[in-house]
Motif scaffolding. Structure first.
Motif, PDB file in Angstrom:
ATOM      1  N   ASP A 167       0.838  -1.213   0.000  1.00 28.83           N
ATOM      2  CA  ASP A 167       0.000   0.000   0.000  1.00 28.83           C
ATOM      3  C   ASP A 167       0.867   1.256   0.000  1.00 28.83           C
ATOM      4  OD1 ASP A 167      -2.695  -1.099   0.025  1.00 28.83           O
ATOM      5  OD2 ASP A 167      -2.221  -1.860   2.019  1.00 28.83           O
ATOM      6  N   LEU A 168       1.941   1.217   0.793  1.00 27.17           N
ATOM      7  CA  LEU A 168       2.888   2.344   0.806  1.00 27.17           C
ATOM      8  C   LEU A 168       3.483   2.544  -0.591  1.00 27.17           C
ATOM      9  CD1 LEU A 168       4.728   4.413   2.363  1.00 27.17           C
ATOM     10  CD2 LEU A 168       6.332   2.515   2.699  1.00 27.17           C
ATOM     11  N   ARG A 170       2.166   1.823  -3.449  1.00 26.95           N
ATOM     12  CA  ARG A 170       1.140   2.412  -4.321  1.00 26.95           C
ATOM     13  C   ARG A 170       1.027   3.917  -4.054  1.00 26.95           C
ATOM     14  NH1 ARG A 170      -2.981   0.134  -2.340  1.00 26.95           N
ATOM     15  NH2 ARG A 170      -2.571  -1.920  -3.185  1.00 26.95           N
ATOM     16  N   GLY A 171       1.076   4.298  -2.764  1.00 27.15           N
ATOM     17  CA  GLY A 171       0.991   5.714  -2.406  1.00 27.15           C
ATOM     18  C   GLY A 171       2.192   6.498  -2.909  1.00 27.15           C
ATOM     19  N   LEU A 172       3.384   5.883  -2.832  1.00 28.53           N
ATOM     20  CA  LEU A 172       4.587   6.547  -3.335  1.00 28.53           C
ATOM     21  C   LEU A 172       4.540   6.642  -4.852  1.00 28.53           C
ATOM     22  CD1 LEU A 172       7.224   4.954  -0.921  1.00 28.53           C
ATOM     23  CD2 LEU A 172       6.673   7.394  -1.086  1.00 28.53           C
ATOM     24  N   LEU A 174       1.793   7.070  -6.623  1.00 25.57           N
ATOM     25  CA  LEU A 174       0.864   8.177  -6.909  1.00 25.57           C
ATOM     26  C   LEU A 174       1.546   9.532  -6.665  1.00 25.57           C
ATOM     27  CD1 LEU A 174      -1.982   8.965  -7.749  1.00 25.57           C
ATOM     28  CD2 LEU A 174      -2.774   8.452  -5.437  1.00 25.57           C
ATOM     29  N   ALA A 175       2.420   9.589  -5.655  1.00 24.79           N
ATOM     30  CA  ALA A 175       3.134  10.844  -5.355  1.00 24.79           C
ATOM     31  C   ALA A 175       4.130  11.206  -6.451  1.00 24.79           C
ATOM     32  CB  ALA A 175       3.853  10.729  -4.005  1.00 24.79           C
ATOM     33  N   THR A 179       5.226  14.957 -10.155  1.00 27.46           N
ATOM     34  CA  THR A 179       6.592  15.480 -10.017  1.00 27.46           C
ATOM     35  C   THR A 179       7.552  14.314  -9.850  1.00 27.46           C
ATOM     36  OG1 THR A 179       6.143  15.656  -7.652  1.00 27.46           O
ATOM     37  CG2 THR A 179       6.107  17.707  -8.924  1.00 27.46           C
ATOM     38  N   ARG A 184      12.920  12.426  -2.210  1.00 26.29           N
ATOM     39  CA  ARG A 184      12.141  12.208  -0.994  1.00 26.29           C
ATOM     40  C   ARG A 184      11.847  10.712  -0.813  1.00 26.29           C
ATOM     41  NH1 ARG A 184       6.795  11.691   1.144  1.00 26.29           N
ATOM     42  NH2 ARG A 184       6.123  11.034  -0.924  1.00 26.29           N
ATOM     43  N   LEU A 187      14.460   8.462   0.916  1.00 25.69           N
ATOM     44  CA  LEU A 187      14.530   8.591   2.383  1.00 25.69           C
ATOM     45  C   LEU A 187      13.405   7.805   3.057  1.00 25.69           C
ATOM     46  CD1 LEU A 187      15.291  12.424   2.456  1.00 25.69           C
ATOM     47  CD2 LEU A 187      16.928  10.560   2.862  1.00 25.69           C
ATOM     48  N   ILE A 188      12.213   7.850   2.462  1.00 31.62           N
ATOM     49  CA  ILE A 188      11.057   7.124   3.014  1.00 31.62           C
ATOM     50  C   ILE A 188      11.308   5.614   2.940  1.00 31.62           C
ATOM     51  CG2 ILE A 188       8.552   6.760   2.858  1.00 31.62           C
ATOM     52  CD1 ILE A 188       9.271   9.670   3.332  1.00 31.62           C
ATOM     53  N   GLN A 191      13.904   4.486   5.530  1.00 32.54           N
ATOM     54  CA  GLN A 191      13.356   4.452   6.888  1.00 32.54           C
ATOM     55  C   GLN A 191      12.366   3.304   7.055  1.00 32.54           C
ATOM     56  OE1 GLN A 191      14.249   6.119   9.732  1.00 32.54           O
ATOM     57  NE2 GLN A 191      12.952   4.468  10.518  1.00 32.54           N
ATOM     58  N   TRP A 192      11.474   3.143   6.080  1.00 32.56           N
ATOM     59  CA  TRP A 192      10.473   2.075   6.218  1.00 32.56           C
ATOM     60  C   TRP A 192      11.148   0.700   6.206  1.00 32.56           C
ATOM     61  CZ3 TRP A 192       6.515   0.678   8.567  1.00 32.56           C
ATOM     62  CH2 TRP A 192       5.841  -0.519   8.236  1.00 32.56           C
ATOM     63  N   THR A 195      12.469   0.119   9.680  1.00 24.46           N
ATOM     64  CA  THR A 195      11.374  -0.126  10.625  1.00 24.46           C
ATOM     65  C   THR A 195      10.750  -1.498  10.371  1.00 24.46           C
ATOM     66  OG1 THR A 195      10.957   2.248  10.759  1.00 24.46           O
ATOM     67  CG2 THR A 195       9.169   0.796  11.469  1.00 24.46           C
TER      68      THR A 195
END
Lengths: 204, 204
Positions: A167-168, A170-172, A174-175, A179, A184, A187-188, A191-192, A195
């Protein structure tokens, strides 16, 4: 076994593939409205009649293009898993798996699929047609991620964290549509991955 | 201070708001192609001339609708943060914040915005117009999430995990566009909130 019909069949297969690739390019670059059978045929260098022989309706063409993207992506995921398993261990492996997965949502394939999903949101007939494909894609993507991470999907924490990772991704994806979000995103992902590695309690 | 002009200004404001609400409904229900100034005006019960007085072009209407959704969502997020702070502590608070955030990506507002983003991917003029809005929306959404969680954004781990939570929310929103994904989503949100709570090292 070779038959006298094979060369003709080969040409037909090649034409079909050119049409599907042109469909993906049209959707990703010019959006839903421009991706018609005749525009796609022109882009593929195929006559309109030949295109309509392969894909009688626009829905046939779009559905086949989604299937084509799906098969391609699953082959790619399999190859990625083999590479990652050969070169990385520990947290580096988790990061490589998460990164490859997320990057697969930033390709022209994702951008093309997004055009189809968004149009299908307001087109019930297309929606019914692509839902079974999406369900199968979701199940197999999940299984591939489980295999690549080398984790046990019967554990509910593991199952839901791997789902969340998809899901993350898919969201990335779309982001990244309007652009270039790659700086960015890195870095996400880092970190993920850290974690997730801790939460999955991975030691290998 | 009351002036003789106020009633007319009030009517104008009400007309404008009706048009923006009708734009969001049109986009969410019937998709990009159907959301034209004349269709929206008819849905809002406003004459085409009056609609064009407020919004000379379709792009003006769409951009204003995005701004309207954004302001509404930010007001809603502020109210949510106050409710959550009053009723929940510890992991329950983290879960309530994540859940409210994620649910805000499953509304008709998200579905309307998705139509605009997806169209803008292949329309450079619209894209240039909405990018500053999106950047502002991203910054303020992040700040609101930081405030609701009561965490320190200067810590890079915190910063990136809160960003990841917003990206997850966007991905879960996209997963809800073609089917009702609420049952699966609840399990993902619960697990993400638990993992986030531990990773943020929250004790309050």
């Amino acid at each position: 076994m070779a038959t006298p019909h094979e060369p003709k069949q080969d040409r037909s297969r090649a034409t079909r593939q050119r049409l599907l690739e042109a469909t993906i390019d049209c959707l990703a670059e010019t959006g839903w409205a421009a991706a018609t059978v005749s525009v796609v045929a022109e882009r593929a260098g195929v006559s309109r009649g030949a295109a309509q022989h392969h894909f009688p309706t626009r829905e046939d063409l779009i559905t086949a293009a989604l299937e084509f993207m799906f098969e391609f992506r699953m082959d790619q995921a399999k190859a990625e898993a083999e590479t990652v398993n050969a070169v990385a261990q520990g947290e580096g492996r988790t990061r490589a798996v998460v990164s490859a997965l997320v990057e697969s949502y930033t390709t022209p394939f994702f951008k093309a699929a997004l055009q189809v999903w968004t149009h299908a949101a307001a087109d019930p007939a297309l929606r019914e047609r692509i839902l079974p494909l999406e369900a199968r894609f979701g199940r197999i993507s999940h299984r591939r991620a489980i295999e690549a991470l080398g984790v046990d999907d019967s554990d509910p924490v593991t199952h839901h964290l791997v789902q969340a990772t998809l899901d993350l991704a898919r969201g990335l994806g779309l982001a990244d549509v309007l652009t270039d979000d790659s700086a960015r995103r890195k870095l996400i992902v880092d970190q993920w991955a850290a974690t997730l590695h801790t939460a999955l309690n991975l030691s290998h």
